[in-house]
Design a protein around this motif. Structure first.
Motif, PDB file in Angstrom:
ATOM      1  N   ASP A  69      -3.745  -1.541  -4.912  1.00 20.10           N
ATOM      2  CA  ASP A  69      -4.044  -0.572  -5.970  1.00 20.10           C
ATOM      3  C   ASP A  69      -5.549  -0.338  -6.073  1.00 20.10           C
ATOM      4  N   LYS A  86     -11.022  -1.216  -4.694  1.00 19.48           N
ATOM      5  CA  LYS A  86      -9.686  -1.366  -4.102  1.00 19.48           C
ATOM      6  C   LYS A  86      -9.310  -2.847  -4.159  1.00 19.48           C
ATOM      7  N   VAL A 127      -2.734  -5.349 -11.840  1.00 18.31           N
ATOM      8  CA  VAL A 127      -2.514  -4.398 -10.754  1.00 18.31           C
ATOM      9  C   VAL A 127      -1.846  -5.132  -9.601  1.00 18.31           C
ATOM     10  N   ALA A 143       0.881   2.291  -3.625  1.00 17.53           N
ATOM     11  CA  ALA A 143      -0.356   1.976  -4.338  1.00 17.53           C
ATOM     12  C   ALA A 143      -0.563   2.936  -5.503  1.00 17.53           C
ATOM     13  N   SER A 144      -1.092   2.390  -6.581  1.00 15.51           N
ATOM     14  CA  SER A 144      -1.375   3.164  -7.787  1.00 15.51           C
ATOM     15  C   SER A 144      -2.861   3.132  -8.081  1.00 15.51           C
ATOM     16  N   THR A 145      -3.290   4.023  -8.956  1.00 11.49           N
ATOM     17  CA  THR A 145      -4.666   4.049  -9.436  1.00 11.49           C
ATOM     18  C   THR A 145      -4.661   3.769 -10.923  1.00 11.49           C
ATOM     19  N   TYR A 146      -5.512   2.844 -11.343  1.00 12.00           N
ATOM     20  CA  TYR A 146      -5.649   2.476 -12.748  1.00 12.00           C
ATOM     21  C   TYR A 146      -7.055   2.831 -13.213  1.00 12.00           C
ATOM     22  N   TRP A 172       0.815  -1.208   0.000  1.00 12.42           N
ATOM     23  CA  TRP A 172       0.000   0.000   0.000  1.00 12.42           C
ATOM     24  C   TRP A 172       0.852   1.262   0.000  1.00 12.42           C
TER      25      TRP A 172
END
Length: 105
Positions: A46, A81, A42, A23-26, A20
Motif C-alpha cells: 500500500d 510505499k 495498511v 494495493a490501496s492508497t491511504y 500488490w
C-alpha cells in the motif's frame, strides 16, 4: 502477440506479489500540528500520502530514522510505499510533540 505477453506478465506479477495486486492508497493529513489519523493500518504494497495542511513546514521521520520525508512545505505532499511488515512510529523533526505511527500487515 504483444497483448498476450502483457496479460501473461500481469498474471505472473499478481501471482508473485499478491499483496500488490490489490494495493490501496491511504491519506494522512498534517493539520493543527497533528498527524490525522495518528494510527493507521495498511497492507504490504500500500501507499501512504501525507498532505501538509498547516501553514508551517513539517517532516515525517521514523523514530529509528529508517525513512525521512525531509521538509514538507505548506500544501506539500510526501508519499511512502509500505514494503515491509512492521510497526513504524514517526514524528516531525521540527515539532517534537507531533507523533504518530502506521502498522504494515
Amino acid at each position: 502477440m504483444k497483448m498476450t505477453s502483457l496479460v501473461f506478465t500481469l498474471i505472473i506479477a499478481s501471482a508473485l506479489f499478491p499483496q500488490w495486486a490489490k494495493a490501496s492508497t491511504y491519506f494522512v493529513r498534517i493539520e493543527a500540528m497533528k498527524f490525522q489519523p495518528s494510527i493507521l493500518r495498511v497492507k504490504t504494497g500500500d501507499t501512504i500520502v501525507w498532505t501538509n495542511e498547516d501553514f508551517l513546514p513539517h517532516t515525517v521521520t521514523a523514530m529509528d530514522k529508517s525513512f525521512n520525508s525531509r521538509n514538507i512545505p505548506a500544501s506539500g505532499k510526501w508519499t511512502f510505499k509500505a514494503l515491509k511488515a512492521g510497526n513504524y512510529p514517526y514524528k516531525c523533526l521540527f515539532h517534537l510533540p507531533m507523533k504518530a505511527s502506521f502498522i504494515v500487515e
